[in-house]
Design a protein around this motif. Structure first.
Motif, short mmCIF file in Angstrom:
data_model
loop_
_atom_site.label_atom_id
_atom_site.label_comp_id
_atom_site.label_asym_id
_atom_site.label_seq_id
_atom_site.Cartn_x
_atom_site.Cartn_y
_atom_site.Cartn_z
N UNK A 118 41.45 29.37 75.01
CA UNK A 118 42.41 28.16 74.71
C UNK A 118 43.80 28.63 74.42
N UNK A 119 44.06 29.92 74.01
CA UNK A 119 45.25 29.47 73.51
C UNK A 119 46.52 28.61 74.90
N UNK A 120 46.12 29.46 76.00
CA UNK A 120 46.33 28.78 77.04
C UNK A 120 46.48 27.24 77.45
N UNK A 121 46.15 26.19 76.86
CA UNK A 121 46.28 25.36 76.78
C UNK A 121 47.47 24.82 75.95
N UNK A 122 47.14 25.14 74.93
CA UNK A 122 48.96 25.79 74.59
C UNK A 122 49.82 26.12 74.71
N UNK A 123 49.80 27.30 75.41
CA UNK A 123 51.44 27.91 76.18
C UNK A 123 51.52 26.23 77.72
N UNK A 124 50.15 26.67 78.45
CA UNK A 124 50.78 25.48 79.48
C UNK A 124 51.13 24.61 79.03
N UNK A 125 50.52 23.72 77.62
CA UNK A 125 51.51 22.50 77.61
C UNK A 125 52.46 22.95 77.11
N UNK A 126 53.04 24.02 76.07
CA UNK A 126 54.35 23.94 75.46
C UNK A 126 55.50 24.82 76.86
N UNK A 127 55.45 25.89 77.27
CA UNK A 127 56.25 26.07 78.60
C UNK A 127 56.33 25.77 79.97
N UNK A 128 55.07 25.36 80.72
CA UNK A 128 54.75 24.81 81.53
C UNK A 128 55.06 23.54 81.96
N UNK A 129 54.49 23.09 80.92
CA UNK A 129 55.18 21.01 80.88
C UNK A 129 56.46 20.74 80.81
#
Ligand code: FAQ
Length: 325
Positions: A118-129
Motif C-alpha cells: 500500500x505504501x507504493x500508492x503513497x510513493x507513486x503520488x509523492x515521487x512519480x506524480x
C-alpha cells in the motif's frame, strides 16, 4: 512561399513566444517530434493507471479507495486530453494505439515497476506524480497551443495527486514500526526509477537541443531532475525518512543537492522492454483493446443508426414542404 522562408517565420514566432496552432504551417520535424512526445505522454498516462489500479480493491479504507479510484480516473482523463492534442497534428487515435500495442511507441519507464505494498500508492503520488509535475509545469508553456493548454488542467490534478501521495506516506510514517518500515521500503524502491523519468542525461539526450530551440522543452532533462532532487531532499525530512542515496548532500557553493550516479543500464534495459513488468503492462493494454472491440462496434452502429434516422426525417420534412402535384 518557399520552405526556408516559412521555417524562418516559424522560428521567429517561437522566439516571440507566439503559440503554434494546428492550422499553422510547421516543419515536418516539429510535427513529428510533437506526435512522438504527446503520444508517448498519452500512453504513459493510460499505462500508468495499471500499477495503481492494482490497489483499488485493496485500499485500507473506503476513503482511501474513493480517492485512489478518482486519481486513476484522472489519469484516464489526462490520456484523453493528450490523445486529443495528438490528433490535432494529423495522426488518428487508432494509429497511436497501434504504435503502443506493437511496441513501436514508448511510454514512461516508471510504469514497468511493480506495486508491492500500500505504501507504493503513497510513493507513486509523492515521487512519480511529483516528477510528472516538475516536467509538465514547463510543458504548459510549450510552443504548441493544444499541448500547452492540455497541461494546465493536468498539472492542477497532478498537484492534488502529489499531495494525496505525500499524505499517505505521512500517515504511515506516524504509524507503528511495520508501517514505518513499509514507508521507507517504498521510498527506497521508487526513488531511483523516479529520477529516471526525466530521461537520459543531457549529453545522451538526442532530442533535447532541438526541442529546446522549438520551446517544446523549456528545461533540459538534467535541469528538471536537479530541481526534483532539491525539492524531495527537503520534503523527505518531514516524513522522518531518508532517500536511498549515500551521496546525497547539500552543496553550498552550487546551492543544490549533489546526488549519486544513476544506473543508466537499468534505465535503458527498462526502456527496451526488459523491465520487471513491461510484458505484463503491454499485454494488459492489448487485451483491454481487444475486449473493448464490441463497445467500439456498438458505438459506431448506434451513430450510423442515428444518422440514418436523421436522414429519413430530413427527407420526409423536405418532401412534405414540396408543392402538391
Ligand atoms: N521512459 O532525447 P530524449 C505521468 C526516451 S506522465 C521511456 O531525452 P525527449 C503521470 C525518449 O522517448 C509520465 N522512454 O527524449 C502519471 C527517446 O526515445 P524515442 C510521462 C524515455 O523526448 C503519474 C529517448 O529516450 N511524462 O507520470 C524516457 O526529448 C502517476 C531519448 O530521450 C511525459 O511523457 C523514460 N523515462 O525527452 C500517470 C512528459 N525518457 O522517442 C499515472 C512528456 C526518455 O526517440 C500515475 N515527455 N525516453 O524513441 C517529455 O517531457 C520528454 O519526452 C522526456 C524525454 C523528458 C520524457
Amino acid at each position: 512561399m518557399d520552405t526556408t522562408k516559412l521555417s524562418e517565420q516559424f522560428q521567429q514566432k517561437i522566439d516571440e513566444d507566439i503559440k503554434i496552432e494546428p492550422q499553422d504551417w510547421m516543419p515536418d520535424e516539429y510535427r513529428k517530434t510533437l506526435i512522438r512526445q504527446i503520444s508517448q505522454h498519452a500512453h504513459s498516462e493510460v499505462v500508468g493507471m495499471l500499477p495503481e489500479g492494482n490497489w483499488i480493491t485493496r485500499a485500507p479504507s473506503l476513503r482511501r479507495k474513493a480517492i485512489l479510484l478518482a486519481k486513476v480516473q484522472d489519469e484516464a482523463g489526462h490520456g484523453l486530453y493528450l490523445y486529443a492534442a495528438g490528433e490535432t497534428l494529423g495522426i488518428t487515435r487508432d494509429e497511436m494505439y497501434q504504435q503502443l500495442h506493437s511496441g513501436k511507441a514508448k511510454y514512461s519507464s516508471i510504469f514497468n515497476y511493480p506495486t508491492l505494498t500500500w505504501a507504493d500508492m503513497g510513493a507513486i503520488g509523492w515521487l512519480v506524480d511529483g516528477a510528472a509535475i516538475m516536467n509538465q509545469v514547463p510543458l504548459s508553456r510549450c510552443s504548441y497551443g493544444p499541448y500547452a493548454r492540455a497541461m494546465v488542467r493536468v498539472c492542477k490534478e497532478e498537484s492534488f495527486h502529489q499531495r494525496q501521495g505525500f499524505e499517505i506516506l505521512l500517515t504511515l510514517s506516524k504509524g507503528n514500526a511495520a508501517q514505518r518500515k513499509m514507508c521507507q521500503d517504498a521510498i527506497n524502491r521508487w526513488w531511483w526509477p523516479s529520477l529516471m523519468m526525466f530521461g537520459p542525461s543531457d549529453n545522451n539526450s538526442p532530442h533535447t537541443a532541438q526541442s529546446m530551440q522549438w520551446k517544446i522543452k523549456r528545461f533540459t532533462n538534467d535541469e528538471l531532475r536537479q530541481k526534483f532532487v532539491d525539492v524531495c531532499a527537503e520534503q523527505v525530512k518531514f516524513l522522518g525518512m531518508t532517500l536511498p542515496d549515500k551521496d546525497l548532500k547539500w552543496n553550498e557553493a552550487k546551492q543544490h543537492y549533489d546526488f549519486g550516479a544513476i544506473n543508466w543500464d537499468e534505465f535503458w534495459n527498462v526502456v527496451k522492454g526488459n523491465g520487471p513488468c513491461n510484458k505484463e503492462r503491454l499485454a494488459t493494454r492489448v487485451q483491454a483493446w481487444e475486449n473493448g472491440a464490441w463497445v467500439r462496434e456498438a458505438a459506431l452502429a448506434y451513430e450510423d443508426k442515428k444518422a440514418a434516422r436523421q436522414y429519413r426525417y430530413n427527407t420526409t420534412q423536405a418532401e412534405s414542404k414540396m408543392p402538391a402535384g
